[in-house]
Design an enzyme around this catalytic site. Sequence first.
Site, PDB file in Angstrom:
ATOM      1  N   SER A  13       0.830  -1.208   0.000  1.00 32.29           N
ATOM      2  CA  SER A  13       0.000   0.000   0.000  1.00 32.29           C
ATOM      3  C   SER A  13       0.869   1.266   0.000  1.00 32.29           C
ATOM      4  CB  SER A  13      -0.975  -0.007   1.178  1.00 32.29           C
ATOM      5  OG  SER A  13      -0.313   0.145   2.401  1.00 32.29           O
ATOM      6  N   MET A  90      10.628  -6.808   4.033  1.00 38.68           N
ATOM      7  CA  MET A  90      10.814  -7.444   5.326  1.00 38.68           C
ATOM      8  C   MET A  90      12.170  -8.129   5.516  1.00 38.68           C
ATOM      9  SD  MET A  90       8.191  -6.357   6.723  1.00 38.68           S
ATOM     10  CE  MET A  90       8.129  -7.204   8.305  1.00 38.68           C
ATOM     11  N   LEU A  93      18.896  -5.798   4.838  1.00 44.29           N
ATOM     12  CA  LEU A  93      19.940  -5.826   3.817  1.00 44.29           C
ATOM     13  C   LEU A  93      21.314  -5.828   4.488  1.00 44.29           C
ATOM     14  CD1 LEU A  93      18.391  -3.192   1.383  1.00 44.29           C
ATOM     15  CD2 LEU A  93      18.351  -5.683   1.147  1.00 44.29           C
ATOM     16  N   HIS A 109       9.209   3.276   8.468  1.00 42.58           N
ATOM     17  CA  HIS A 109       9.071   2.395   9.633  1.00 42.58           C
ATOM     18  C   HIS A 109       7.837   2.838  10.428  1.00 42.58           C
ATOM     19  CE1 HIS A 109      10.286  -0.303  12.838  1.00 42.58           C
ATOM     20  NE2 HIS A 109       9.951   0.652  13.668  1.00 42.58           N
ATOM     21  N   GLU A 174       1.188   7.003   7.057  1.00 45.29           N
ATOM     22  CA  GLU A 174       2.313   6.587   6.211  1.00 45.29           C
ATOM     23  C   GLU A 174       2.069   6.961   4.748  1.00 45.29           C
ATOM     24  OE1 GLU A 174       3.973   2.587   6.724  1.00 45.29           O
ATOM     25  OE2 GLU A 174       2.827   2.393   8.573  1.00 45.29           O
TER      26      GLU A 174
HETATM   27  C1  GRF Z   1       4.006  -0.571   6.715  1.00 42.56           C
HETATM   28  O1  GRF Z   1       3.428  -0.339   7.964  1.00 42.56           O
HETATM   29  C2  GRF Z   1       5.472  -0.193   6.749  1.00 42.56           C
HETATM   30  O2  GRF Z   1       5.755   0.911   7.538  1.00 42.56           O
HETATM   31  C3  GRF Z   1       6.074  -1.425   7.368  1.00 42.56           C
HETATM   32  O3  GRF Z   1       5.364  -2.496   6.799  1.00 42.56           O
HETATM   33  C4  GRF Z   1       4.072  -2.054   6.406  1.00 42.56           C
HETATM   34  C5  GRF Z   1       3.960  -2.328   4.943  1.00 42.56           C
HETATM   35  O4  GRF Z   1       2.680  -2.107   4.440  1.00 42.56           O
HETATM   36  N1  GRF Z   1       7.501  -1.454   7.168  1.00 42.56           N
HETATM   37  P1  GRF Z   1       2.451  -1.999   2.860  1.00 42.56           P
HETATM   38  O5  GRF Z   1       3.076  -3.240   2.229  1.00 42.56           O
HETATM   39  O6  GRF Z   1       3.111  -0.746   2.384  1.00 42.56           O
HETATM   40  O7  GRF Z   1       0.969  -1.980   2.697  1.00 42.56           O
END
Ligand code: GRF
Length: 213
Positions: A13, A90, A93, A109, A174
């Site tokens: 997203s 996830m 690196l 984050h 975000e």
């Molecule tokens: C988000 O909350 C991001 O901050 C974290 O993982 C989630 C990913 O969500 N690192 P998406 O794949 O962007 O929907």
Amino acid sequence: MKRIAILISGRGSNMAALIAACERERWPAEVVAVLSDREGAAGLERARASGVTTEVVARSAFDSRESFDAALAARIDHYRADLVALAGFMRVLGDDLVERLGPRLVNIHPSLLPAFPGLHTHRRALEAGVRVHGATVHFVTAQLDRGPIIAQAAVAVHAGDTESSLAARVLAAEHRLYPLALRWLVEDRVRIDGTRVSVQGIGPADQLLWHHR
Ligand code: GRF
């Protein structure tokens, strides 16, 4: 035109928010590739639907992190990415790749760093009883979730919040924060001064977004 590569592992997203803002706001940039370490990442389909090239560099296809990192680096080079945005990627690196990409590499984050680095940030925020939570866009350095902070979004914790209601509120923040910060990078306005980051043309107060909802 800046060339942006986005790395994902899942739903994508944030990736979708970046692609949409780049187009809608006509950034002097193009999202040239979305790379995923997981075959089944839902974000891949979303990226393709927006006409963005996708590729899977499956961690399972490599027997060490070094060889995985090398393959990823080769693909990033192939796309000549000026900016590499981690968006729900996830994997940690390796130091070599992080060093090689330097200030081209940024991450989002889901907490107000340096609080709650690592996983399960929303659960931990509720457990800690904090009244304010949020998200951080930062440069990636060898120390996990500790690179120089470009921008943060602050989100109130409500009395009845559950892990999922809080996660949803932070995620909405975000989706505003990441495009804002990445655009500054596209526009070459971001300066790192030791551990602190300034953005030319805006005051430090604008590096903090208050997300009311
Ligand atoms: C988000 O909350 C991001 O901050 C974290 O993982 C989630 C990913 O969500 N690192 P998406 O794949 O962007 O929907």
